[in-house]
Design a protein around this motif. Structure first.
Motif, PDB file in Angstrom:
ATOM      1  N   ARG A 173      36.589  42.896  48.586  1.00  0.00           N
ATOM      2  CA  ARG A 173      37.130  43.706  49.557  1.00  0.00           C
ATOM      3  C   ARG A 173      36.993  43.129  50.896  1.00  0.00           C
ATOM      4  NH1 ARG A 173      32.589  48.027  48.223  1.00  0.00           N
ATOM      5  NH2 ARG A 173      32.482  46.899  46.550  1.00  0.00           N
ATOM      6  N   SER A 196      40.168  40.857  51.082  1.00  0.00           N
ATOM      7  CA  SER A 196      41.244  41.826  51.121  1.00  0.00           C
ATOM      8  C   SER A 196      41.697  42.326  52.432  1.00  0.00           C
ATOM      9  CB  SER A 196      41.165  43.001  50.020  1.00  0.00           C
ATOM     10  OG  SER A 196      40.296  43.971  50.243  1.00  0.00           O
ATOM     11  N   TRP A 201      43.158  39.497  54.868  1.00  0.00           N
ATOM     12  CA  TRP A 201      44.498  39.004  54.220  1.00  0.00           C
ATOM     13  C   TRP A 201      45.433  40.146  54.277  1.00  0.00           C
ATOM     14  CZ3 TRP A 201      45.959  34.481  54.397  1.00  0.00           C
ATOM     15  CH2 TRP A 201      45.092  33.308  54.163  1.00  0.00           C
ATOM     16  N   CYS A 221      47.291  42.839  49.244  1.00  0.00           N
ATOM     17  CA  CYS A 221      45.828  42.422  49.594  1.00  0.00           C
ATOM     18  C   CYS A 221      44.856  43.283  49.155  1.00  0.00           C
ATOM     19  CB  CYS A 221      45.842  41.843  50.926  1.00  0.00           C
ATOM     20  SG  CYS A 221      46.819  40.360  51.254  1.00  0.00           S
ATOM     21  N   LEU A 222      44.811  44.305  49.834  1.00  0.00           N
ATOM     22  CA  LEU A 222      43.916  45.346  49.489  1.00  0.00           C
ATOM     23  C   LEU A 222      43.730  45.738  48.362  1.00  0.00           C
ATOM     24  CD1 LEU A 222      44.739  47.660  52.578  1.00  0.00           C
ATOM     25  CD2 LEU A 222      42.684  46.494  52.417  1.00  0.00           C
ATOM     26  N   GLY A 277      42.113  42.731  46.246  1.00  0.00           N
ATOM     27  CA  GLY A 277      40.585  42.570  46.471  1.00  0.00           C
ATOM     28  C   GLY A 277      39.563  43.788  45.739  1.00  0.00           C
ATOM     29  N   ASP A 321      50.591  38.867  46.887  1.00  0.00           N
ATOM     30  CA  ASP A 321      49.490  38.835  47.569  1.00  0.00           C
ATOM     31  C   ASP A 321      48.274  39.832  47.033  1.00  0.00           C
ATOM     32  OD1 ASP A 321      50.630  37.258  49.536  1.00  0.00           O
ATOM     33  OD2 ASP A 321      50.924  39.020  50.935  1.00  0.00           O
ATOM     34  N   PRO A 370      43.487  37.504  48.132  1.00  0.00           N
ATOM     35  CA  PRO A 370      42.166  37.796  48.697  1.00  0.00           C
ATOM     36  C   PRO A 370      41.183  37.224  47.534  1.00  0.00           C
ATOM     37  CG  PRO A 370      43.066  39.750  48.045  1.00  0.00           C
ATOM     38  CD  PRO A 370      44.264  38.652  47.998  1.00  0.00           C
TER      39      PRO A 370
END
Length: 416
Positions: free
Chosen positions: A130, A133, A136, A274-275, A278, A333, A337
């Protein structure tokens, strides 16, 4: 707020600045090409100069961070690249611009491997995915903000002023970082003993080696799998970093306003990807184990992005292509991460070295697609041919995740 989350906030801002500086050239490409009389092939070499130098200096800067710590290295990195960001605004000739962008890449190399070192030292292993994430996602947020901030600035003061201002912002970050941050939690003023214990509780094992045995690195299949995966992955990443604005305006004949909106949307969705990636990887890892948690995200993210790239190149409708490409960023994406989390998983205290090796290979991919894109469109006048190449690269990269095992450490660990 816990101190490690303040550290993460500092890295969040660093990542935003990194992508503001990096994507700015993409956003102002038509103005730079017009002022300096560059065609797409020549501009491709300018863009590629950054990718090449970034690749060449990525691994050495990651190793340097492992040895002397990310506080000093990130300070040097940001001050260097900020200076050459500002100097970009003084460009008057193709060769001068080529040299400045090459040196810009030299400076920026090592930023994300050293951010990985910070994460490896400051976060318990269950929070690594995380934390990556967030970093990124911040980069993608920076990319989303770039056209929204830079284009009005260009219209008001010219493209050169945009680079001067961005350079100053990076310099300010570096000064604050150097005087505030410390390389390890125990050195940080104001941190509680409870938080230090929380960070260190699952890091009781230490690696007995003080230097990386390069025979181990060279022979390690995980490292090679990561490097090849990232090399192919970054064909897609550098299309958006360097060529998406040109693609939308020259290839799809969109207005500057339309191109600005699609570039911004792409990076905004990338932040979400990204979030989500992760956090999803950490959740799946807790339930099914680290190997499945990392691999599932890698395979699904890159494979589905490759399919969307192919579809975007095949469609004749410009808006459909724009939305498909934005979706491509979200999907690819999703994996980003997780790739850097695996560098921490297998690298441990040598996370910077592993991340540097992986990102070195990725940046070479970025260099190749940046040059190839310019050559193809200059000689064929078809902006979709490179998209088909990128689609194939992403699908192969997704399959490579079956060869990557995050449970196998680079160096054998022993109890103290």
């Amino acid at each position: 707020m816990k101190i490690r989350y303040k550290v993460l906030l500092a890295l969040f801002l660093l990542s935003i600045i990194t992508y503001l500086d990096r994507v700015c050239m993409n956003v102002v490409s038509k103005y730079v090409k017009s002022d300096l009389g560059l065609d797409n092939e020549s501009f491709g070499y300018v863009l590629g100069a950054f990718s090449l130098s970034y690749a060449l200096f990525e691994l050495p800067t990651g190793i340097l961070g492992d040895r002397i710590g990310p506080r000093k290295v990130l300070t040097r990195v940001v001050l260097w690249w900020s200076g050459f960001t500002a100097l970009t605004g003084t460009a008057f000739h193709f060769v001068y611009l080529l040299l400045v962008r090459f040196l810009f890449g030299v400076g920026e190399a090592g930023a994300f491997p050293n951010a990985s070192i910070v994460i490896s030292r400051w976060f318990p292993s269950v929070e690594v995915g995380r934390a990556q994430s967030v970093i990124w996602a911040a980069g993608r947020l920076g990319g989303a903000l770039t056209p929204l901030l830079v284009i009005p600035l260009v219209h008001a003061a010219g493209w050169r002023m945009a680079f001067f201002i961005l350079g100053a912002v990076g310099g300010l970050w570096a000064i604050v970082w150097y005087f505030w941050f410390r390389d390890t939690p125990s050195e940080m003023p104001g941190i509680s003993a409870d938080e230090i214990e929380e960070i260190e509780s699952d890091r009781k094992k230490t690696i007995t080696h003080h230097k990386v045995d390069w025979k181990i690195v060279i022979k390690n299949p995980n490292v090679w799998g990561l490097m090849l995966m990232c090399h192919l992955f970054f064909y897609a990443s550098y299309f958006f970093t360097n060529w998406s604005s040109t693609y939308f305006q020259e290839g799809r004949h969109m207005s500057e306003e339309q191109a600005k909106n699609f570039v911004s949307l792409s990076y905004f969705l990338g932040a979400i990807g990204c979030l989500a990636g992760g956090f999803a990887s950490d959740i799946i890892s807790r339930k099914y184990g680290l190997k499945i948690g990392r691999r599932v995200v890698g395979v699904l993210g890159l494979g589905s992005s490759g399919i969307c790239f192919l579809a975007s190149g095949l469609t004749a409708d410009n808006e459909t292509a724009g939305y498909l490409l934005a979706l491509c960023v979200l999907l690819k994406d999703f994996t980003l991460p997780v790739a850097f989390a695996v560098c921490v998983d297998i690298g441990k205290q040598y996370a910077g070295t592993v991340a540097g090796a992986m990102n070195f290979a990725g940046q070479l991919g970025g260099f190749f697609i940046t040059i190839i894109f310019g050559i193809i469109v200059q000689h064929t006048s078809d902006f979709n041919y490179p998209l088909f190449l990128i689609a194939g690269c992403l699908i192969v990269a997704s399959m490579l995740w079956f060869l990557i095992d995050p449970t196998k450490n680079l160096v054998v660990e022993k109890e103290n």
